[in-house]
Design a protein around this motif. Sequence first.
Motif, PDB file in Angstrom:
ATOM      1  N   UNK A   1       0.828  -1.203   0.000  1.00 22.52           N
ATOM      2  CA  UNK A   1       0.000   0.000   0.000  1.00 22.52           C
ATOM      3  C   UNK A   1       0.865   1.256   0.000  1.00 22.52           C
ATOM      4  N   UNK A   2       1.940   1.247   0.791  1.00 20.31           N
ATOM      5  CA  UNK A   2       2.821   2.404   0.831  1.00 20.31           C
ATOM      6  C   UNK A   2       3.524   2.593  -0.505  1.00 20.31           C
ATOM      7  N   UNK A   3       3.975   1.483  -1.152  1.00 20.92           N
ATOM      8  CA  UNK A   3       4.614   1.583  -2.462  1.00 20.92           C
ATOM      9  C   UNK A   3       3.650   2.180  -3.483  1.00 20.92           C
ATOM     10  N   UNK A   4       2.389   1.732  -3.456  1.00 18.38           N
ATOM     11  CA  UNK A   4       1.402   2.258  -4.397  1.00 18.38           C
ATOM     12  C   UNK A   4       1.110   3.725  -4.112  1.00 18.38           C
ATOM     13  N   UNK A   5       1.049   4.089  -2.832  1.00 19.80           N
ATOM     14  CA  UNK A   5       0.787   5.484  -2.485  1.00 19.80           C
ATOM     15  C   UNK A   5       1.887   6.403  -3.010  1.00 19.80           C
ATOM     16  N   UNK A   6       3.183   5.996  -2.824  1.00 18.47           N
ATOM     17  CA  UNK A   6       4.273   6.847  -3.290  1.00 18.47           C
ATOM     18  C   UNK A   6       4.361   6.861  -4.813  1.00 18.47           C
ATOM     19  N   UNK A   7       3.930   5.753  -5.449  1.00 18.77           N
ATOM     20  CA  UNK A   7       3.888   5.759  -6.909  1.00 18.77           C
ATOM     21  C   UNK A   7       2.855   6.754  -7.407  1.00 18.77           C
TER      22      UNK A   7
END
Length: 298
Positions: A256-262
């Motif tokens: 979720x954090x990776x997708x948010x920063x993407x």
Amino acid sequence: MRLAVFTLTWLWYGLGNAAEALVSVQNPRPFGYVIGDTLVQQIGIKLDCGASLDEKSLPKIGRINAWLELRSVEISGNNALSDGQYGLKLTYQLLNSPVKIKTLELPAQKFLFNHSGMVSEAKIAEWPLTLAPITPEEVLARDGLEALRPDLPPSGIDTTGYRSRVLAYAAVLAAIVLYWVYRFFGIPFLASRRRPFTLAYREITKLKELPAESSFTQAMALLHQAVNQTAGKSLFAENIDQFLANHPSRDRLAPLMQQFFALSRQEFFASGVVSEQRSLPWLMDFCRTWRDIERGIA
């Protein structure tokens, strides 16, 4: 004092072989009764040998009038093959209370006897008695002698134990309710200091009424602020693993954090590029997940 009156009566009926009956009566005292009292009339009957009492002629149990009731009829004695002696016990009860002293009468009775196919009878006369009221018609105007007196108040019972138990149950229930309110809603005056995602979620919820273009950008900015407050520093995609290293929900939060920063990179640094995942509802779900983790319910 019991007044006894004995009445002896000889009766002859028919011709030749008529039955003879000797009847004696012991009446109750004629005075000193009030409502509810019982009085007994004793009757003794002696017949000629071979004669028998017709029990159908005995008085019937029940109410006689407004004042008197026959409660029971008891018979004892021998049959016609012996000496023909009978004993009757009539029990009366007084049912009412007069305003003034009242004179009543025990009813007259008639008994039938069978002897050699012939029927004879014997009678006893009425018996007068007086019935008194239980209260005087008029009372003196003094304290304690009123015509009507108030009911006595009921005696109380000690409810200290019950009240203490109810208060204890209420305290336990209140503690449980407060705990769940704290877990689900937090403490409002501590939200800005301890729960950055709770505060961010409230603000993002208000953005739903704005145009999609501006609402998404503002939501991203609010979430970056909440992420930085949670990490205690500015957090970037490169140090997400370090940030989540000791987090119990690392496996769920890392993607979720990776997708948010993407999404953040595309929103703020890729001009003109619009991602298919650019969705305010997704940001709200992301923020809600962190909010529940803050509260300890996820």
